[in-house]
Design a protein around this motif. Structure first.
Motif, PDB file in Angstrom:
ATOM      1  N   PHE A   1      30.727 -44.834  82.966  1.00  0.00           N
ATOM      2  CA  PHE A   1      29.607 -44.495  82.071  1.00  0.00           C
ATOM      3  C   PHE A   1      29.894 -45.028  80.662  1.00  0.00           C
ATOM      4  O   PHE A   1      29.004 -45.555  79.987  1.00  0.00           O
ATOM      5  CB  PHE A   1      29.452 -42.970  82.050  1.00  0.00           C
TER       6      PHE A   1
ATOM      7  N   VAL B   1      30.448 -49.348  81.008  1.00  0.00           N
ATOM      8  CA  VAL B   1      29.286 -50.236  81.179  1.00  0.00           C
ATOM      9  C   VAL B   1      28.274 -50.121  80.034  1.00  0.00           C
ATOM     10  O   VAL B   1      27.390 -50.962  79.912  1.00  0.00           O
ATOM     11  CB  VAL B   1      28.545 -50.065  82.536  1.00  0.00           C
ATOM     12  N   GLY B   2      28.388 -49.073  79.212  1.00  0.00           N
ATOM     13  CA  GLY B   2      27.549 -49.008  78.008  1.00  0.00           C
ATOM     14  C   GLY B   2      26.536 -47.875  77.983  1.00  0.00           C
ATOM     15  O   GLY B   2      25.743 -47.782  77.038  1.00  0.00           O
TER      16      GLY B   2
ATOM     17  N   CYS C   1      24.107 -45.123  74.173  1.00  0.00           N
ATOM     18  CA  CYS C   1      22.876 -44.385  73.864  1.00  0.00           C
ATOM     19  C   CYS C   1      23.009 -42.895  74.193  1.00  0.00           C
ATOM     20  O   CYS C   1      22.562 -42.052  73.436  1.00  0.00           O
ATOM     21  CB  CYS C   1      21.702 -44.968  74.641  1.00  0.00           C
ATOM     22  N   HIS C   2      23.594 -42.578  75.346  1.00  0.00           N
ATOM     23  CA  HIS C   2      23.738 -41.181  75.765  1.00  0.00           C
ATOM     24  C   HIS C   2      25.098 -40.657  75.312  1.00  0.00           C
ATOM     25  O   HIS C   2      26.075 -40.760  76.061  1.00  0.00           O
ATOM     26  CB  HIS C   2      23.625 -41.051  77.284  1.00  0.00           C
TER      27      HIS C   2
ATOM     28  N   PHE D   1      12.680 -48.348  75.845  1.00  0.00           N
ATOM     29  CA  PHE D   1      12.892 -48.310  77.295  1.00  0.00           C
ATOM     30  C   PHE D   1      12.444 -49.677  77.791  1.00  0.00           C
ATOM     31  O   PHE D   1      11.245 -49.962  77.854  1.00  0.00           O
ATOM     32  CB  PHE D   1      12.066 -47.173  77.906  1.00  0.00           C
TER      33      PHE D   1
ATOM     34  N   VAL E   1      15.105 -52.718  77.412  1.00  0.00           N
ATOM     35  CA  VAL E   1      15.889 -53.632  76.567  1.00  0.00           C
ATOM     36  C   VAL E   1      16.034 -54.980  77.263  1.00  0.00           C
ATOM     37  O   VAL E   1      15.821 -56.031  76.657  1.00  0.00           O
ATOM     38  CB  VAL E   1      17.291 -53.031  76.263  1.00  0.00           C
TER      39      VAL E   1
ATOM     40  N   PHE F   1      11.294 -44.553  73.273  1.00  0.00           N
ATOM     41  CA  PHE F   1      11.327 -43.142  73.654  1.00  0.00           C
ATOM     42  C   PHE F   1      12.606 -42.515  73.121  1.00  0.00           C
ATOM     43  O   PHE F   1      13.554 -43.226  72.807  1.00  0.00           O
ATOM     44  CB  PHE F   1      11.287 -42.993  75.192  1.00  0.00           C
TER      45      PHE F   1
ATOM     46  N   VAL G   1      21.044 -33.052  84.354  1.00  0.00           N
ATOM     47  CA  VAL G   1      20.110 -34.067  84.855  1.00  0.00           C
ATOM     48  C   VAL G   1      20.067 -34.098  86.391  1.00  0.00           C
ATOM     49  O   VAL G   1      19.033 -34.406  86.977  1.00  0.00           O
ATOM     50  CB  VAL G   1      20.426 -35.459  84.256  1.00  0.00           C
TER      51      VAL G   1
ATOM     52  N   TYR H   1      12.512 -38.337  87.564  1.00  0.00           N
ATOM     53  CA  TYR H   1      13.074 -38.865  86.328  1.00  0.00           C
ATOM     54  C   TYR H   1      12.130 -39.759  85.520  1.00  0.00           C
ATOM     55  O   TYR H   1      11.179 -40.314  86.045  1.00  0.00           O
ATOM     56  CB  TYR H   1      14.381 -39.616  86.648  1.00  0.00           C
TER      57      TYR H   1
ATOM     58  N   HIS I   1       9.967 -40.573  81.646  1.00  0.00           N
ATOM     59  CA  HIS I   1       8.887 -39.898  80.917  1.00  0.00           C
ATOM     60  C   HIS I   1       7.669 -39.661  81.809  1.00  0.00           C
ATOM     61  O   HIS I   1       6.852 -38.787  81.517  1.00  0.00           O
ATOM     62  CB  HIS I   1       8.486 -40.708  79.679  1.00  0.00           C
TER      63      HIS I   1
ATOM     64  N   VAL J   1      19.851 -44.073  87.863  1.00  0.00           N
ATOM     65  CA  VAL J   1      21.055 -44.721  87.299  1.00  0.00           C
ATOM     66  C   VAL J   1      20.958 -46.235  87.469  1.00  0.00           C
ATOM     67  O   VAL J   1      21.228 -46.999  86.529  1.00  0.00           O
ATOM     68  CB  VAL J   1      22.327 -44.150  87.977  1.00  0.00           C
TER      69      VAL J   1
ATOM     70  N   ALA K   1      20.777 -49.098  84.392  1.00  0.00           N
ATOM     71  CA  ALA K   1      21.721 -50.214  84.243  1.00  0.00           C
ATOM     72  C   ALA K   1      20.959 -51.535  84.171  1.00  0.00           C
ATOM     73  O   ALA K   1      21.242 -52.395  83.336  1.00  0.00           O
ATOM     74  CB  ALA K   1      22.709 -50.222  85.407  1.00  0.00           C
TER      75      ALA K   1
ATOM     76  N   GLN L   1      18.163 -51.234  80.827  1.00  0.00           N
ATOM     77  CA  GLN L   1      18.735 -51.051  79.484  1.00  0.00           C
ATOM     78  C   GLN L   1      19.931 -51.956  79.223  1.00  0.00           C
ATOM     79  O   GLN L   1      20.246 -52.273  78.083  1.00  0.00           O
ATOM     80  CB  GLN L   1      19.153 -49.588  79.254  1.00  0.00           C
TER      81      GLN L   1
ATOM     82  N   ILE M   1      29.164 -42.619  88.871  1.00  0.00           N
ATOM     83  CA  ILE M   1      28.397 -42.169  87.704  1.00  0.00           C
ATOM     84  C   ILE M   1      27.593 -40.918  88.057  1.00  0.00           C
ATOM     85  O   ILE M   1      27.514 -39.970  87.275  1.00  0.00           O
ATOM     86  CB  ILE M   1      27.493 -43.311  87.162  1.00  0.00           C
TER      87      ILE M   1
HETATM   88  C1  HEC Z   1      19.788 -48.714  75.094  1.00  0.00           C
HETATM   89  C2  HEC Z   1      19.875 -47.276  75.287  1.00  0.00           C
HETATM   90  C3  HEC Z   1      20.203 -46.744  76.677  1.00  0.00           C
HETATM   91  C4  HEC Z   1      21.235 -47.111  77.509  1.00  0.00           C
HETATM   92  C5  HEC Z   1      22.275 -48.170  77.274  1.00  0.00           C
HETATM   93  C6  HEC Z   1      21.147 -46.248  78.659  1.00  0.00           C
HETATM   94  N1  HEC Z   1      20.098 -45.387  78.538  1.00  0.00           N
HETATM   95 FE1  HEC Z   1      19.549 -43.965  79.882  1.00  0.00          FE
HETATM   96  N2  HEC Z   1      17.863 -43.605  78.824  1.00  0.00           N
HETATM   97  C7  HEC Z   1      17.521 -44.228  77.630  1.00  0.00           C
HETATM   98  C8  HEC Z   1      16.151 -43.894  77.299  1.00  0.00           C
HETATM   99  C9  HEC Z   1      15.380 -44.352  76.072  1.00  0.00           C
HETATM  100  C10 HEC Z   1      15.676 -43.071  78.339  1.00  0.00           C
HETATM  101  C11 HEC Z   1      14.261 -42.479  78.485  1.00  0.00           C
HETATM  102  C12 HEC Z   1      13.410 -43.480  79.263  1.00  0.00           C
HETATM  103  C13 HEC Z   1      12.015 -42.947  79.548  1.00  0.00           C
HETATM  104  O1  HEC Z   1      11.826 -42.261  80.533  1.00  0.00           O
HETATM  105  O2  HEC Z   1      11.111 -43.225  78.786  1.00  0.00           O
HETATM  106  C14 HEC Z   1      16.791 -42.906  79.273  1.00  0.00           C
HETATM  107  C15 HEC Z   1      16.728 -42.127  80.448  1.00  0.00           C
HETATM  108  C16 HEC Z   1      17.793 -41.939  81.320  1.00  0.00           C
HETATM  109  C17 HEC Z   1      17.768 -41.088  82.476  1.00  0.00           C
HETATM  110  C18 HEC Z   1      16.598 -40.227  82.941  1.00  0.00           C
HETATM  111  C19 HEC Z   1      16.706 -38.868  82.351  1.00  0.00           C
HETATM  112  C20 HEC Z   1      15.585 -37.942  82.718  1.00  0.00           C
HETATM  113  O3  HEC Z   1      15.727 -36.734  82.456  1.00  0.00           O
HETATM  114  O4  HEC Z   1      14.558 -38.364  83.234  1.00  0.00           O
HETATM  115  C21 HEC Z   1      18.996 -41.189  83.091  1.00  0.00           C
HETATM  116  C22 HEC Z   1      19.453 -40.484  84.335  1.00  0.00           C
HETATM  117  C23 HEC Z   1      19.779 -42.118  82.304  1.00  0.00           C
HETATM  118  N3  HEC Z   1      19.021 -42.542  81.234  1.00  0.00           N
HETATM  119  C24 HEC Z   1      21.063 -42.503  82.612  1.00  0.00           C
HETATM  120  C25 HEC Z   1      21.668 -43.637  82.045  1.00  0.00           C
HETATM  121  C26 HEC Z   1      22.832 -44.292  82.595  1.00  0.00           C
HETATM  122  C27 HEC Z   1      23.603 -43.833  83.809  1.00  0.00           C
HETATM  123  C28 HEC Z   1      23.077 -45.389  81.804  1.00  0.00           C
HETATM  124  C29 HEC Z   1      24.105 -46.470  82.023  1.00  0.00           C
HETATM  125  C30 HEC Z   1      24.010 -47.175  83.287  1.00  0.00           C
HETATM  126  C31 HEC Z   1      22.074 -45.386  80.753  1.00  0.00           C
HETATM  127  N4  HEC Z   1      21.235 -44.313  80.937  1.00  0.00           N
HETATM  128  C32 HEC Z   1      22.013 -46.313  79.740  1.00  0.00           C
HETATM  129  C33 HEC Z   1      18.332 -45.024  76.870  1.00  0.00           C
HETATM  130  C34 HEC Z   1      19.486 -45.662  77.340  1.00  0.00           C
END
Ligand code: HEC
Ligand code: HEC
Length: 351
Positions: A218, A221-222, A226-227, A240, A242, A272, A280, A286, A288, A299, A303, A306, A319
């Motif tokens: 987690f 890979v990056g 954000c999280h 949402f 990239v 977003f 989660v 999952y 918005h 997941v 990957a 984003q 993960i």
């Molecule tokens: C560049 C920023 C960014 C990165 C990097 C990123 N995320 Fe996200 N993630 C977001 C955003 C923004 C959302 C909301 C998207 C939406 O639904 O509009 C999100 C949503 C999610 C959700 C859904 C959550 C829900 O309650 O619905 C999960 C699960 C998640 N990310 C896991 C990951 C994982 C695992 C990785 C790495 C593989 C990752 N994210 C990488 C920005 C990021």
């Protein structure tokens, strides 16, 4: 005698050289790395703007489960944020007052107060603001205005007393603002400590080796770019999409422009709030719009969309095991339903 001494000295020197070479400098402590990116949960999500008092929390808990404040008498916060579903409703898009569908998926209320803003598009500044505005939200409580909502509440005599206790010294405490403060104070106590918090606190055994591998992936890979922070998300806005348009990966039926529709700035197109990932695993579907049904698929989508990366199936499994470790203990005064004050629902005056 002397030979033995020489052998001992040489052996000790070798041991020193070996221990220097094998020193952990090359492999930093995974927990220290995790603590640099994440934080364990506090006991409550305190706010200087709305100090938590037992009286506000007790009232807020009643109001959270109170349907008689809605325009049709059937909608409480708990309809869309159900305790047994970890503060969600399991639907892609919730159904509110008069059977109206909501435009977006309902995120969990658990740990929500820790986020920097509320709602997918960040159009609510705090949990207090969110609860207050829900009173007049057409697809949530559906009241024409705050006064209509408060008139319904004030018709239940016990609430007048509850508000007076929670907001002492106020001449007319039954207000929409105080409704928001009471529910907000309750939400600020709805935090869910998890195995991941125990791990951050030093309990090595709290995470399985698979979850530890997932935590490393987690971060590597990056995802943690954000999280991160105490919510494992909930600290910033991001686009949402990239690496590619999100709806190609999510197969969303409609395209939501995200924060653009709130600010009208082109930089906010498809932006977003980065959601908190606490619990989660318990809150499908999952994204918005609830367009993705399972966590492994969410997941993979993340990957791809984003980070422009295709994860191996082993990485996805790891993960997901890490995300499972973010499932916390439900607060006792959330899963146990309160006994609401007696009183009849006051239907709206005929239009
Ligand atoms: C560049 C920023 C960014 C990165 C990097 C990123 N995320 Fe996200 N993630 C977001 C955003 C923004 C959302 C909301 C998207 C939406 O639904 O509009 C999100 C949503 C999610 C959700 C859904 C959550 C829900 O309650 O619905 C999960 C699960 C998640 N990310 C896991 C990951 C994982 C695992 C990785 C790495 C593989 C990752 N994210 C990488 C920005 C990021
Ligand atoms: C009819 C269903 C419905 C009802 C009733 C409802 N909500 Fe929600 N809630 C939602 C939806 C949908 C969203 C997401 C809205 C958006 O982002 O545009 C949401 C978002 C939230 C959020 C933001 C979470 C986050 O991560 O951004 C909080 C907090 C919240 N609701 C608390 C409450 C409280 C407290 C009440 C009662 C006063 C309430 N909700 C009533 C459906 C509902």
């Amino acid at each position: 005698m002397r030979v033995r001494l020489v052998v001992a000295v040489v052996a000790m020197a070798a041991l020193v050289v070996w221990s220097v070479l094998a020193a952990p400098a090359a492999t930093p402590d995974p927990r220290a790395q995790a603590l640099a990116a994440f934080k364990p949960l506090p006991a409550v999500a305190a706010s200087p703007a709305n100090p938590i008092t037992p009286e506000k929390v007790a009232l807020g808990r009643l109001l959270y489960f109170e349907p008689r404040v809605s325009a049709d008498g059937t909608v409480s916060c708990a309809r869309c944020h159900q305790p047994t579903l970890y503060g969600t409703d399991g639907l892609a898009k919730p159904i509110g007052v008069h059977g109206r569908e909501n435009p977006r998926n309902a995120p969990t209320v658990l740990n929500a107060a820790l986020q920097f803003v509320e709602h997918w598009r960040g159009d609510r500044t705090s949990v207090e603001d969110q609860a207050t505005q829900a009173l007049v939200g057409p697809p949530s409580f559906g009241n024409a205005n705050d006064r209509e909502a408060m008139t319904r509440l004030a018709a239940i005599p016990e609430y007048t007393r509850w508000f007076a206790r929670a907001f002492p010294g106020e001449a007319d405490p039954v207000t929409a603002r105080n409704w928001g403060r009471a529910i907000g104070a309750y939400e600020r106590t709805l935090l869910t400590p998890s195995p991941f918090d125990a791990y951050l606190g030093g309990d090595e055994a709290a995470l399985s080796s698979e979850a530890k591998a997932g935590l490393a992936a987690f971060m590597q890979v990056g995802c943690a770019d954000c999280h991160d922070g105490v919510g494992v998300g909930g600290r910033e806005f991001e686009k949402f999409g990239v690496a590619e348009e999100y709806w190609k990966a999510t197969k969303s039926a409609a395209i939501d422009k995200g924060r653009f529709d709130v600010t009208n700035r082109s930089a906010d197109l498809y932006v977003f709030k980065v959601p908190s990932l606490r619990n989660v695993a318990m809150t499908p579907p999952y994204f918005h719009d609830g367009s993705v049904a399972t966590l492994p698929e969410a997941v993979r989508v993340m990957a791809r969309v984003q980070l422009g990366k295709a994860l191996t199936e082993a990485q996805v499994t790891q993960i997901v095991a890490f995300l499972d470790s973010l499932t916390g203990t439900l607060p006792a005064d959330f899963v146990t339903l309160p006994v609401l004050p007696a009183g009849a629902f006051q239907p709206a005056a005929a239009p």
